[in-house]
Design an enzyme around this catalytic site. Structure first.
Site, PDB file in Angstrom:
ATOM      1  N   GLU A 181       0.836  -1.209   0.000  1.00  0.00           N
ATOM      2  CA  GLU A 181       0.000   0.000   0.000  1.00  0.00           C
ATOM      3  C   GLU A 181       0.862   1.248   0.000  1.00  0.00           C
ATOM      4  O   GLU A 181       0.559   2.248  -0.664  1.00  0.00           O
ATOM      5  CB  GLU A 181      -0.924  -0.002   1.231  1.00  0.00           C
ATOM      6  N   ASP A 210      -7.245   2.051   8.194  1.00  0.00           N
ATOM      7  CA  ASP A 210      -5.853   2.453   8.028  1.00  0.00           C
ATOM      8  C   ASP A 210      -5.557   3.502   9.098  1.00  0.00           C
ATOM      9  O   ASP A 210      -6.078   4.620   9.033  1.00  0.00           O
ATOM     10  CB  ASP A 210      -5.652   3.019   6.610  1.00  0.00           C
ATOM     11  N   HIS A 277       5.265   7.197   9.781  1.00  0.00           N
ATOM     12  CA  HIS A 277       6.292   6.779   8.818  1.00  0.00           C
ATOM     13  C   HIS A 277       7.721   6.910   9.347  1.00  0.00           C
ATOM     14  O   HIS A 277       8.653   7.135   8.570  1.00  0.00           O
ATOM     15  CB  HIS A 277       6.143   7.545   7.495  1.00  0.00           C
TER      16      HIS A 277
HETATM   17 ZN   LIG Z   1       1.450   4.809   5.674  1.00  0.00          ZN
END
Ligand SMILES: [Zn+2]
Length: 320
Positions: A181, A210, A277
């Site tokens: 993804e 998500d 991230h």
């Molecule tokens: Zn991500």
């Protein structure tokens, strides 16, 4: 969640907007007693769906396993890395043991093999599928426990709750965990594109999870793609006294692959966080109670949309 910086900034701003709206509406729904009425109006039953109450610890245990997998495999669970395949194997083994029909679907991207895990609960009308999904990969920078070990764990635990309930839904239930993804929804695009048109048309709705475990979540984001599907999530959160806010995730997660094929989509998000991230998106970056709420919201939506009856499949026997 895929990072595209301008859209992400917009989303963060919109999340700050209307935390009070949900609480205000809840107060209005619950209402002030109706003054001149001879009898008090009955309190509206906000939640009539008999979905299970899933302990937050169940979903947290999956997230802990994903952290263990990342730690043992160079600190991440990214596409093409050993930590990703181990994550797929973990999810599939849990589903196999619970009686699901599972498929490990492989694809190739950037010279590496990626995988989607697909699981069907083999009951209900196969021409009307309610589909829950989440991406399984992290970015290479870290273990990806909020993004998206949280969605992975919430969807997995919802599937396992279906098995524990021995559910016999009206509609068919399908679950997906997507690879790559973070590189542009590669796995979910592959899955949708290889499905024959007749099979795509059987998918009634797709719900995406998500980033659903962020700490300090004050407002739950509900995707604005489908007002009907979104309302199902909103009514769950309101029943728990939690504020909601419509969010436009655009094409930054896997629901977009389904939406492009004309399928009704929705989803929820607790929002992103300072570890987004990065290496610190680890097991300490999620709140188990937030993750538990996401899991129960997923179960509520599934029970309602797929028509899972309150009465279990085991025949009821009255006491003698
Ligand atoms: Zn991500």
């Amino acid at each position: 969640m895929r990072d595209t910086t301008p859209a992400r900034l917009l989303k963060r701003r919109s999340l700050l907007g209307s935390a009070a709206i949900g609480a205000g509406l809840l107060a209005a729904l619950l209402g002030v007693p109706g003054g001149a009425l001879a009898q008090p109006a009955p309190r509206p039953a906000l939640v009539a769906v008999q979905s299970p109450d899933i302990p937050a610890a169940n979903s947290l245990a999956h997230a802990q396993q994903l952290q263990t997998i990342a730690t043992a495999n160079g600190g991440n669970r990214a596409h093409g890395k050993a930590g990703f395949k181990a994550s797929a194997d973990y999810v599939k083994s849990k589903l196999d043991a619970a009686g699901f029909q599972t498929t490990l679907q492989s694809f190739t991207y950037n010279g590496a093999t990626g995988y989607n895990v697909i699981a069907d609960w083999p009951y209900g009308d196969a021409n009307q599928i309610v589909f829950l999904g989440s991406h399984l990969d992290s970015v290479p920078a870290g273990p990806g426990i909020n993004d998206n070990g949280s969605g992975t764990s919430a969807v997995l635990e919802t599937a396992l709750a279906v098995s524990r309930a021995n559910a016999r839904p009206t509609k068919r239930l399908r679950f997906g965990w997507w690879g790559a993804e973070e590189l542009g929804m590669i796995g979910s695009k592959y899955y949708v594109q290889q499905l024959p048109a007749a099979e795509r048309s059987k998918i009634s709705s797709y719900l995406n999870f998500d980033m659903v475990g962020a700490k300090n979540t004050r407002t739950w984001g509900v995707y604005t793609d489908s007002s009907t599907l979104g309302a199902t999530f909103t009514e769950y959160f309101r029943s728990k006294g939690l504020a909601t806010n419509g969010i436009n995730v655009g094409a930054r997660s896997d629901h977009a692959s389904f939406k492009s094929a004309g399928i009704q989509v929705s989803g929820i998000s607790s929002g992103d966080d300072p570890c987004y991230h990065t290496r610190c998106d680890d097991i300490n970056n999620i709140d188990s109670s937030v993750l538990g709420t996401a899991t129960n919201a997923a179960a509520y939506a599934l029970w309602k949309l797929a028509g899972i009856p309150a009465v279990p499949a085991v025949p009821y026997r009255p006491a003698a």
